[in-house]
Design an enzyme around this catalytic site. Structure first.
Site, PDB file in Angstrom:
ATOM      1  N   SER A  28       0.519  -1.329   0.154  1.00  0.00           N
ATOM      2  CA  SER A  28      -0.301   0.196   0.031  1.00  0.00           C
ATOM      3  C   SER A  28       0.556   1.340   0.379  1.00  0.00           C
ATOM      4  CB  SER A  28      -0.425  -0.250   1.492  1.00  0.00           C
ATOM      5  OG  SER A  28      -1.858   1.059   1.146  1.00  0.00           O
ATOM      6  N   GLU A  67      -9.557  -4.885  -3.622  1.00  0.00           N
ATOM      7  CA  GLU A  67      -9.162  -4.478  -2.641  1.00  0.00           C
ATOM      8  C   GLU A  67      -9.529  -3.393  -2.093  1.00  0.00           C
ATOM      9  OE1 GLU A  67      -5.030  -3.978  -2.842  1.00  0.00           O
ATOM     10  OE2 GLU A  67      -4.177  -4.970  -4.342  1.00  0.00           O
ATOM     11  N   HIS A 122      -7.723  -5.879   0.011  1.00  0.00           N
ATOM     12  CA  HIS A 122      -6.450  -4.795   0.686  1.00  0.00           C
ATOM     13  C   HIS A 122      -6.227  -5.931   2.040  1.00  0.00           C
ATOM     14  CE1 HIS A 122      -3.768  -1.700   0.466  1.00  0.00           C
ATOM     15  NE2 HIS A 122      -4.229  -1.037   1.454  1.00  0.00           N
TER      16      HIS A 122
END
Length: 509
Positions: free
Chosen positions: A190, A317, A413
């Site tokens: 990320s 995600e 995610h």
């Protein structure tokens, strides 16, 4: 005895656990407060005797409280510290230095720390690596724009400068821990993955690592105009002038609270453009000097063609942000159209997603579109830029799901991180993976750990590198269950056509 020499003095780590020694909370730079606040990191002064390093160091100023990780408390200042996991040396292993993996945590450049349970380096060290994780400045302290006042130069991207300082510490000290300083892989997820991309593009990081791993890179970086705009917003929220003196007079706690208030203001204002949907108000700034532009440009021009690159992103995600309630809801076609307009996307983009999945709800279309816009598409552009510059590049996607279980667990995610670190058995990460791991999960995790270890050692994770991202091999981790949520990856050609309408340059107000 777990004692190691560093350039600043001796450190003592924990007793060996499963053949691995953890040395935690080693300072790599001076505390960035007082006279050093908003400045580049300064080398750590030496200490006398042996320093006990058996607990994680304080985290960077933030308001987040993450499961299993320390909280920041006002007054915690010695935040620039790192952690090392190394196999217990014996039977001649001291004569054979090991590959090094250096991890940069994510958290929207605003929260997170190296002490999160996902990031324990024991399993990777057991796979033959020396693992380093570290804290760096976040939020305004690390990425907020601070005007110069004639006496104090306040560089942008201070969080990135901290990351470079940690890598320099690795270069200078890791041999004492059994690591090979010329065989370093920098990895992140990320915000940490985009930090990796920035480091690949920065002259100041050149030569500090040989390989890079980027999971769920998020783009783009900020334009100076956006950083200055957000400076004024945060300063006004803190009730101080938007000057060096005014900001220095505000405590770190006051700036954390002010930034939280600005984020909340954006969330409540549906007409504040792209920042209203999932406001991230700090990030690397394309200042033209430390970071010349969005890293995709320099990487495409060959800035990191000598660095091997492994990229991964998850196939769903944005479902995590929906699950934790951190993004605005979209329930109507008009709201979906407004979202697209706020991000500068043409009307054809939502329509294109609708053609790919005609039975999907507006919510599902929105989550797929935002996941691609923020993570999937940028990760794939990173792969394409690096591969076409001549760099050796690998692409993978994480598709493991648990259909029908609660909480509903998608390939969302962060779900890939505990698998790659080998930490899926830790109860504190089970929200991410949907409960206790199955035997199949353990097998998947073992393969991902081996891929990271192989890549860090040799530059080869176990499948073919890409020559052209649109045609070559992609490793898919896990089996996608269509019943568990929307997964658009079955129609890659249609997605690539949509992605061509996404544009990248530094984000502006």
């Amino acid at each position: 005895m777990s004692v190691f020499d560093t350039v600043c003095g001796r450190v003592r780590g924990r007793a060996p656990d499963r053949g691995v020694v953890a040395v935690l909370g080693i300072p790599y730079a001076e505390p960035p407060f007082g006279a050093d606040r908003f400045r580049e990191p300064r080398p750590r002064r030496a200490w006398e005797g042996t320093r006990d390093c058996v607990e994680y160091g304080p985290v960077s100023p933030q308001s987040a409280e993450l499961p299993g990780a320390p909280r920041w408390s006002p007054g915690d200042e010695d935040i620039l510290a790192l952690n090392v996991w190394t196999p217990e040396r014996g039977n001649g292993t001291a004569d054979h230095p090991l590959p090094v993996l250096v991890w940069i945590h994510g958290g929207a450049y605003t929260f997170g720390s190296s002490a999160q349970p996902d990031f324990d380096g024991t399993a990777l060290a057991r796979a033959g690596l020396v693992v380093v994780t570290f804290n760096y400045r976040l939020g305004f302290e690390g990425f907020g724009h601070v005007p110069a006042d004639g006496e104090h130069a306040c560089p942008p991207n201070r969080g990135l400068l901290d990351q470079i300082a940690a890598l320099e510490w690795v270069r200078d000290n890791i041999a004492s821990f059994g690591g090979e300083p010329d065989n370093v892989t920098v990895a992140g997820q990320s915000a940490g993955a985009t930090s990796v991309a920035c480091l690949m593009a920065m002259d100041g990081a050149r030569g500090l690592f040989r390989r890079a791993i980027a999971h769920s890179a998020v783009g783009p970086v900020f334009a100076p105009e956006l950083a200055e705009h957000l400076l004024r917003k945060v300063a006004a929220s803190a009730g101080v002038p938007a000057t060096h003196a005014g900001l220095s007079a505000a405590s770190p706690q006051a700036l954390v609270q002010a930034a939280d208030a600005v984020v909340d203001e954006y969330r409540k204002d549906p007409y504040s453009g792209h920042l209203s949907w999932d406001p991230v108000i700090f990030g690397p700034v394309a200042d033209g000097s430390l970071l010349r532009g969005d890293p995709l440009g320099p990487i495409a021009a060959g800035a990191a063609s000598d660095v091997d690159l492994l990229v991964c992103h998850t196939t769903q995600e944005y479902w995590l942000f929906d699950a934790v309630g951190s993004c605005a809801e979209v329930g109507t076609e008009s709201e979906l159209a407004r979202l697209a307009a706020d991000f500068g996307l043409p009307d054809s983009v939502p329509e294109g997603y609708r053609r790919i999945a005609p039975e999907a709800s507006v919510r599902e279309i929105r989550l797929a579109l935002c996941g691609d816009l923020r993570f999937g598409e940028y990760s794939n552009r990173l792969v394409a830029a690096h591969a076409r510059s001549g760099g050796r590049t690998y692409l993978s996607r994480f598709a493991r799901q648990r259909g029908g279980s609660e909480p509903g667990v998608y390939a969302w995610h962060c779900a890939d991180v505990p698998f790659a670190f080998g930490n899926i058995a830790d109860e504190r990460v089970q929200f991410l993976i949907g409960g206790p791991p199955t035997p199949e999960d353990h097998h998947l995790s073992a393969r991902m750990v081996a891929a990271w270890a192989g890549f860090a050692a040799t530059g080869e994770p176990g499948w073919r590198p890409v020559g052209d991202v649109e045609r070559d091999a992609i490793r898919i981790w896990g089996e996608a269950d269509p019943a568990a949520g929307l997964d658009f990856w079955g129609d890659g050609e249609a997605l690539r056509e949509l992605w061509n309408t996404f544009t990248y340059g530094p984000a502006r107000p």
